[in-house]
Design a protein around this motif. Structure first.
Motif, PDB file in Angstrom:
ATOM      1  N   ASN A 110       0.839  -1.210   0.000  1.00  0.00           N
ATOM      2  CA  ASN A 110       0.000   0.000   0.000  1.00  0.00           C
ATOM      3  C   ASN A 110       0.871   1.255   0.000  1.00  0.00           C
ATOM      4  O   ASN A 110       0.543   2.248  -0.677  1.00  0.00           O
ATOM      5  CB  ASN A 110      -0.941   0.007   1.205  1.00  0.00           C
ATOM      6  N   ASP A 111       1.969   1.238   0.750  1.00  0.00           N
ATOM      7  CA  ASP A 111       2.896   2.382   0.746  1.00  0.00           C
ATOM      8  C   ASP A 111       3.489   2.594  -0.645  1.00  0.00           C
ATOM      9  O   ASP A 111       3.604   3.731  -1.117  1.00  0.00           O
ATOM     10  CB  ASP A 111       4.016   2.174   1.766  1.00  0.00           C
ATOM     11  N   GLN A 113       0.800   4.103  -2.861  1.00  0.00           N
ATOM     12  CA  GLN A 113       0.590   5.519  -2.552  1.00  0.00           C
ATOM     13  C   GLN A 113       1.794   6.366  -2.990  1.00  0.00           C
ATOM     14  O   GLN A 113       1.647   7.480  -3.472  1.00  0.00           O
ATOM     15  CB  GLN A 113       0.358   5.702  -1.047  1.00  0.00           C
ATOM     16  N   TRP A 114       2.968   5.881  -2.835  1.00  0.00           N
ATOM     17  CA  TRP A 114       4.176   6.605  -3.202  1.00  0.00           C
ATOM     18  C   TRP A 114       4.277   6.761  -4.723  1.00  0.00           C
ATOM     19  O   TRP A 114       4.684   7.801  -5.220  1.00  0.00           O
ATOM     20  CB  TRP A 114       5.391   5.858  -2.680  1.00  0.00           C
ATOM     21  N   SER A 115       3.843   5.705  -5.447  1.00  0.00           N
ATOM     22  CA  SER A 115       3.940   5.780  -6.912  1.00  0.00           C
ATOM     23  C   SER A 115       2.848   6.649  -7.500  1.00  0.00           C
ATOM     24  O   SER A 115       2.923   7.042  -8.655  1.00  0.00           O
ATOM     25  CB  SER A 115       3.895   4.386  -7.519  1.00  0.00           C
ATOM     26  N   GLY A 116       1.798   6.918  -6.743  1.00  0.00           N
ATOM     27  CA  GLY A 116       0.720   7.774  -7.200  1.00  0.00           C
ATOM     28  C   GLY A 116      -0.248   7.065  -8.133  1.00  0.00           C
ATOM     29  O   GLY A 116      -0.997   7.714  -8.858  1.00  0.00           O
ATOM     30  N   LEU A 117      -0.252   5.730  -8.146  1.00  0.00           N
ATOM     31  CA  LEU A 117      -1.194   4.985  -8.986  1.00  0.00           C
ATOM     32  C   LEU A 117      -2.594   5.110  -8.407  1.00  0.00           C
ATOM     33  O   LEU A 117      -2.792   5.197  -7.198  1.00  0.00           O
ATOM     34  CB  LEU A 117      -0.803   3.507  -9.063  1.00  0.00           C
ATOM     35  N   ASP A 118      -3.584   5.092  -9.304  1.00  0.00           N
ATOM     36  CA  ASP A 118      -4.975   5.177  -8.879  1.00  0.00           C
ATOM     37  C   ASP A 118      -5.522   3.754  -8.744  1.00  0.00           C
ATOM     38  O   ASP A 118      -5.733   3.060  -9.728  1.00  0.00           O
ATOM     39  CB  ASP A 118      -5.781   5.969  -9.906  1.00  0.00           C
TER      40      ASP A 118
END
Length: 142
Positions: A101-102, A105-110
């Motif tokens: 999950n981190d 979130q870090w990669s900015g994928l939707d």
């Protein structure tokens, strides 16, 4: 014979007869006491045999119960160990999920919000197409 000798002779006969009657009573009483003592010994022997048999049955039942307790204790230890392994796996998988999950979130994928999270919501894993079956071995152990 004189009257004195006759009286003496008749009283000796009476005394002898009384002694004979008393001896007969004493003999009958002795026989009765012996029979009573014999019956008492037989009753006591039967009671001892009955109690010995009952003690043997209780000891056998006790051994069976101890065996069941030992088996249940062994199974409890086994299930506790298995439970510890499963808990460790849950913790490991939870950490991996947090890491993923981190990364997401870090990669900015939707990522779609409606994808079920099986570790956080285990009831969503269940579906009507796959029933959970209980093992018959587990049910017959008890």
């Amino acid at each position: 014979m004189s009257a004195l000798q006759q009286v003496s002779s008749s009283s000796t006969l009476e005394v002898d007869q009384k002694i004979a009657v008393l001896d007969e009573r004493k003999r009958k009483r002795m026989i009765s006491n012996r029979e009573s003592a014999r019956r008492s010994r037989i009753r006591k022997q039967k009671l001892v045999e009955d109690l010995t048999n009952e003690a043997r049955l209780i000891q056998d039942a006790n051994k069976g119960i101890v065996g069941k307790i030992d088996k249940a204790t062994e199974m409890c230890v086994m299930y506790a160990a298995e439970n510890n392994v499963l808990r460790a796996q849950v913790m490991e998988l939870t950490e991996r999920l947090r890491g993923l999950n981190d990364v997401i979130q870090w990669s900015g994928l939707d990522v779609a919000e409606d994808i079920p999270d099986p570790l956080l919501k285990p009831w969503q894993i269940l579906s009507s197409s796959q029933p959970i079956m209980a093992s018959s071995d587990f049910l017959h152990q008890f």
